[in-house]
Design an enzyme around this catalytic site. Structure first.
Site, PDB file in Angstrom:
ATOM      1  N   ARG A  88      -7.926   1.276  -1.944  1.00  0.00           N
ATOM      2  CA  ARG A  88      -8.656   1.162  -0.689  1.00  0.00           C
ATOM      3  C   ARG A  88      -9.293   2.509  -0.361  1.00  0.00           C
ATOM      4  O   ARG A  88      -8.652   3.555  -0.476  1.00  0.00           O
ATOM      5  CB  ARG A  88      -7.731   0.736   0.449  1.00  0.00           C
ATOM      6  CG  ARG A  88      -8.506   0.212   1.659  1.00  0.00           C
ATOM      7  CD  ARG A  88      -7.608  -0.305   2.757  1.00  0.00           C
ATOM      8  NE  ARG A  88      -8.335  -1.240   3.615  1.00  0.00           N
ATOM      9  CZ  ARG A  88      -7.936  -1.611   4.824  1.00  0.00           C
ATOM     10  NH1 ARG A  88      -6.805  -1.136   5.322  1.00  0.00           N
ATOM     11  NH2 ARG A  88      -8.634  -2.454   5.540  1.00  0.00           N
ATOM     12  N   CYS A  96      -3.194  -4.282  19.108  1.00  0.00           N
ATOM     13  CA  CYS A  96      -3.011  -3.960  17.688  1.00  0.00           C
ATOM     14  C   CYS A  96      -3.239  -2.485  17.396  1.00  0.00           C
ATOM     15  O   CYS A  96      -2.485  -1.873  16.634  1.00  0.00           O
ATOM     16  CB  CYS A  96      -3.953  -4.815  16.833  1.00  0.00           C
ATOM     17  SG  CYS A  96      -5.697  -4.654  17.291  1.00  0.00           S
ATOM     18  N   ALA A 129      -7.176 -26.018  44.716  1.00  0.00           N
ATOM     19  CA  ALA A 129      -5.910 -26.681  45.044  1.00  0.00           C
ATOM     20  C   ALA A 129      -5.575 -26.494  46.519  1.00  0.00           C
ATOM     21  O   ALA A 129      -5.781 -25.413  47.087  1.00  0.00           O
ATOM     22  CB  ALA A 129      -4.792 -26.125  44.180  1.00  0.00           C
ATOM     23  N   GLU A 159      -9.036 -25.747  39.138  1.00  0.00           N
ATOM     24  CA  GLU A 159      -9.973 -24.621  39.065  1.00  0.00           C
ATOM     25  C   GLU A 159     -11.121 -24.891  40.029  1.00  0.00           C
ATOM     26  O   GLU A 159     -11.801 -25.907  39.942  1.00  0.00           O
ATOM     27  CB  GLU A 159     -10.503 -24.445  37.650  1.00  0.00           C
ATOM     28  CG  GLU A 159     -11.662 -23.478  37.509  1.00  0.00           C
ATOM     29  CD  GLU A 159     -11.390 -22.102  38.114  1.00  0.00           C
ATOM     30  OE1 GLU A 159     -12.176 -21.685  38.996  1.00  0.00           O
ATOM     31  OE2 GLU A 159     -10.386 -21.463  37.726  1.00  0.00           O
ATOM     32  N   GLY A 190      -7.771  -8.573   8.815  1.00  0.00           N
ATOM     33  CA  GLY A 190      -6.625  -7.895   9.400  1.00  0.00           C
ATOM     34  C   GLY A 190      -6.278  -8.421  10.765  1.00  0.00           C
ATOM     35  O   GLY A 190      -5.357  -9.222  10.952  1.00  0.00           O
ATOM     36  N   ARG A 191      -7.047  -7.995  11.761  1.00  0.00           N
ATOM     37  CA  ARG A 191      -6.771  -8.437  13.131  1.00  0.00           C
ATOM     38  C   ARG A 191      -6.980  -9.942  13.272  1.00  0.00           C
ATOM     39  O   ARG A 191      -6.364 -10.583  14.131  1.00  0.00           O
ATOM     40  CB  ARG A 191      -7.672  -7.664  14.093  1.00  0.00           C
ATOM     41  CG  ARG A 191      -7.308  -6.180  14.173  1.00  0.00           C
ATOM     42  CD  ARG A 191      -8.427  -5.364  14.770  1.00  0.00           C
ATOM     43  NE  ARG A 191      -9.653  -5.557  14.012  1.00  0.00           N
ATOM     44  CZ  ARG A 191     -10.884  -5.384  14.510  1.00  0.00           C
ATOM     45  NH1 ARG A 191     -11.034  -5.018  15.757  1.00  0.00           N
ATOM     46  NH2 ARG A 191     -11.938  -5.559  13.750  1.00  0.00           N
ATOM     47  N   CYS A 218      -0.778  -8.454  20.621  1.00  0.00           N
ATOM     48  CA  CYS A 218      -2.106  -9.057  20.485  1.00  0.00           C
ATOM     49  C   CYS A 218      -2.510  -9.686  21.806  1.00  0.00           C
ATOM     50  O   CYS A 218      -1.710 -10.379  22.443  1.00  0.00           O
ATOM     51  CB  CYS A 218      -2.107 -10.108  19.370  1.00  0.00           C
ATOM     52  SG  CYS A 218      -3.682 -10.977  19.166  1.00  0.00           S
ATOM     53  N   GLN A 271       0.839  -1.192   0.000  1.00  0.00           N
ATOM     54  CA  GLN A 271       0.000   0.000   0.000  1.00  0.00           C
ATOM     55  C   GLN A 271       0.876   1.245   0.000  1.00  0.00           C
ATOM     56  O   GLN A 271       1.683   1.445   0.905  1.00  0.00           O
ATOM     57  CB  GLN A 271      -0.915   0.015   1.232  1.00  0.00           C
ATOM     58  CG  GLN A 271      -1.933   1.146   1.195  1.00  0.00           C
ATOM     59  CD  GLN A 271      -2.819   1.148   2.418  1.00  0.00           C
ATOM     60  OE1 GLN A 271      -2.409   1.609   3.485  1.00  0.00           O
ATOM     61  NE2 GLN A 271      -4.034   0.632   2.286  1.00  0.00           N
ATOM     62  N   TYR A 293      -6.328   9.831   5.321  1.00  0.00           N
ATOM     63  CA  TYR A 293      -5.028  10.171   4.744  1.00  0.00           C
ATOM     64  C   TYR A 293      -5.230  11.130   3.578  1.00  0.00           C
ATOM     65  O   TYR A 293      -6.353  11.551   3.289  1.00  0.00           O
ATOM     66  CB  TYR A 293      -4.280   8.906   4.347  1.00  0.00           C
ATOM     67  CG  TYR A 293      -3.845   8.085   5.534  1.00  0.00           C
ATOM     68  CD1 TYR A 293      -2.928   8.588   6.463  1.00  0.00           C
ATOM     69  CD2 TYR A 293      -4.359   6.813   5.761  1.00  0.00           C
ATOM     70  CE1 TYR A 293      -2.536   7.845   7.570  1.00  0.00           C
ATOM     71  CE2 TYR A 293      -3.972   6.063   6.869  1.00  0.00           C
ATOM     72  CZ  TYR A 293      -3.061   6.590   7.770  1.00  0.00           C
ATOM     73  OH  TYR A 293      -2.684   5.862   8.870  1.00  0.00           O
TER      74      TYR A 293
END
Length: 685
Positions: free
Chosen positions: A223, A351, A460, A414, A320-321, A364, A104, A175
């Protein structure tokens, strides 16, 4: 794969043939070197997505006019030929896995990164900032405009010379080209402003110059923000008209949405549906049927992806993500491993917020290693090792699975009947349900591991730990609500007919909190948890919702996207906001608060006290004593260390590999020492 055949259909665009319909769109990373070249980790990050089966890898937006066009301190550059060799190396790596590549090219205009401008005023169509609070730009002269057109053509030619299969022109997201296309930014009165045709003129010149530079057989993608989703901005219908002025020379129409001030619809907020933008690409496709269209927007499920393709709403799917979280998305779907997809939960913390708001490298929440993914699995342990994990939340699950995957024998305890901890509980809010996708993945991942045992409904005890004799103990017991000693709070929470609740009251049984109409709701605490409650009631028709926060703003520690989304809700539903306001007393049907020395009573039908969370590690002293006495390693991680977000716990959990590595090295050295000592004794005899 048979159920999702549409995803795997090849597609040819001029001389580029994609092996499937999945596209990695351009997303900034802050991984580049300061001089605009690739770092090794940067290449590895993209390589994981190519290795994972992605059909088209689009390199994040690259600066073609430095410094005026740059949009970050660590942005890649291609404004001169010295960058071609690095870009060529990138393409060799991607092509080796069968992925096609695009890049891009972009000019940031008024969104230029200030520290790189060295005192220069940013440029734009007019003197309108690209978002609220940004510097005021100056309008470009006509001579400068034509110079920028040449920079785009130069950049496209370099892309072709560097081995890319396609070039993408960025004309959206606030942009420079977007700043000319949008009436929100473009207030010019010359031939580059006013009518749609005039506002489209710069993009038309850029498209024509790029086509001339790359020739007739090289694919060009564009885009754009199909709907700017702001009052006074371009609607979908406006954009379709604008596209008619320059779409002829474009091969791929990449349909995105929004501007900087509607960023929660560009970098989709959590509660937007899978593939929610498909209606936009469908409208574009109907107007330009001979063009390849791309859609995006929270696409996570292969079922939904297939529906979009089969309906003809788009030809390509930009994830994307989704590919940040799960680089192996394509291969896992192809191999029938849908239950092991690590789906993005659209939290936008690592991100977007890390990168945009905090100038940090991208991270992430659900994927703790963006660069090397599963490489650790290739280094199994050599020495038998046992580990106990206390707590089955996201941190505990990640630590348990990671350790088991390298051969450690793991037992997880747990005390509740379900896994996922606070994450699973928060996911009971309808707008937060995506969080459960991560927990489902972790559970499915654990089920694959024979050397990992999970004990539910079992807290536990020290006896359990002594019986196992672990080498490593992980305490991941999470956090509990913070309930300070405020006058009346404890008494009202203990009241059997109470109207006051903590966050866990609503999460433990949401069926008791289904009445909305006519209700007046007051929430104490303007952080993430309090705003979740506000969102829940405001969107469902409560008569009045108020929020009280001691600090000067609500949502102070929220990520950028969630905060924008929450502020939108506050404004849309007229939520009453009290900042710099302190809770002083809790009464049966009201809160007494203090602001600027004045006492104010806030009556309610339902009151919620959401003052944050505190770490909860009830066994930590016993565990520490046991570890010291028995030569074990004790790790306290996640919220039981400090109450934070899922992302910090996930990364700490993956770091269990460092502990295992140190333990392995120590044992290997000890073994070698014993062997050497034995050899010396033998030689002496």
């Amino acid at each position: 794969m048979n159920n999702y055949q549409a995803i795997f259909e090849p597609l040819t665009v001029k001389r580029m043939t994609l092996k499937n319909r999945v596209v990695m769109p351009p997303m900034g990373t802050n991984f580049a070197n300061m001089d605009g070249t690739f770092s090794m980790q940067h290449i590895s990050y993209y390589e994981q997505r190519a290795k994972g089966g992605t059909g088209l890898i689009t390199l994040e937006n690259v600066c073609i006019d430095y410094p005026m066009g740059t949009n970050g301190a660590r942005q890649l550059r291609m404004d001169n030929d010295q960058y071609i060799s690095g870009l060529w190396h990138f393409n060799e790596k991607m092509h080796a896995y069968g992925a096609c590549t695009s890049v891009q090219i972009n000019h940031a205009g008024a969104s230029a990164y200030g520290l790189r401008l060295e005192g220069e005023q940013p440029v734009s169509a007019s003197n309108i900032p690209s978002k609220k609070g940004n510097p005021i730009p100056r309008p470009l002269t006509e001579e400068e405009i034509y110079g920028i057109v040449e920079r785009y053509a130069d950049g496209a030619l370099r892309a072709q010379r560097a081995g890319f299969d396609c070039v993408e022109i960025h004309a959206g997201h606030s942009y420079l080209l977007s700043q000319f296309l949008s009436p929100l930014y473009n207030k010019r009165t010359d031939k580059f402003g006013g009518s749609p045709e005039n506002r489209a003129r710069l993009t038309k010149l850029v498209v024509e110059a790029v086509r001339k530079a790359v020739g007739p057989f090289f694919p060009i993608s564009l885009r754009f923000s199909a709907d700017e989703l702001l009052e006074g901005g371009n609607s979908l219908e406006d954009t379709i008209e604008i596209l008619s002025y320059f779409a002829e020379e474009v091969d791929i129409l990449n349909v995105s949405a929004a501007l900087n001030d509607s960023l929660q619809y560009q970098i989709d907020k959590m509660n937007l549906a899978d593939g929610w933008r498909a209606y936009m690409s469908k409208a574009v496709k109907e107007r330009f049927p001979d063009k390849v269209t791309v859609t995006s927007g929270n696409i996570r499920s292969p079922k939904r992806a297939t529906e979009i393709l089969e309906a003809g709403d788009a030809d390509l799917l930009a994830m994307g993500r989704g590919l940040i979280a799960e680089p192996n998305w394509v291969n896992k779907v192809a191999n029938g491993q849908e239950d092991l997809l690590r789906k993005c939960i659209s939290c936008n913390i690592g991100c977007a917020d890390h990168r945009i708001a905090k100038a940090r490298p991208m991270r992430c929440t659900v994927n703790p290693d963006l660069h090397y993914e599963d490489d650790y699995k290739m280094k199994p342990i050599l020495h038998p090792t046992k580990m106990v994990v206390i707590g089955g939340g996201t941190t505990g699950l990640e630590a348990a699975a990671t350790a088991a995957e390298v051969g450690v024998s793991v037992e997880l305890f747990e005390q509740k009947e379900y896994l996922g901890g606070l994450g699973h509980e928060i996911a009971r809010f309808p707008d937060k349900k995506r969080i459960d996708d991560f927990i489902t993945y972790e559970i499915n991942r654990c089920k694959e591991l024979d050397n990992l045992a999970i004990h539910l409904n079992r807290a536990a005890t020290l006896k359990d730990i002594e019986a196992i004799g672990p080498d490593i103990i992980v305490n991941a017991t999470g956090a509990k609500p913070l309930l300070p000693p405020i006058n009346g709070l404890k008494e009202q929470l203990d009241n059997p007919n109470r109207k006051i609740f903590s966050i866990f009251d609503i999460l433990d049984d949401m069926s008791k909190f289904q009445e909305f109409e006519g209700k007046e709701v007051v929430v104490i605490g303007g952080g993430a948890v309090g705003l979740d409650v506000v969102e829940y009631y405001a969107e469902r028709g409560a008569k009045k919702v108020s929020i009280v926060e001691m600090q000067g703003e609500i949502g102070k520690d929220l990520d950028l996207i969630t905060k924008l989304a929450m502020m939108e809700i506050v404004e849309k539903f007229d939520v009453e906001v009290h900042v710099e306001t302190k809770l002083t007393e809790v009464r049966e049907s009201s809160f007494l608060v203090e602001k600027d020395g004045e006492m104010i009573e806030l009556p309610f039908d339902l009151g919620f006290v959401c003052l944050g969370m505190r770490a909860e590690a009830p066994m930590i002293r016993e565990l520490d004593q046991y570890a010291r006495s028995n030569g074990a390693v004790l790790l306290n991680m996640g919220d039981s260390k400090v109450a934070r977000r899922i992302m910090e716990g996930t990364r700490e959990a993956r770091d269990i590999l460092k502990t295992i590595e140190v333990l392995e090295n120590t044992r290997t050295q000890k073994m070698l020492f014993e062997q050497t000592k034995s050899l010396q004794v033998t030689q002496t005899i």
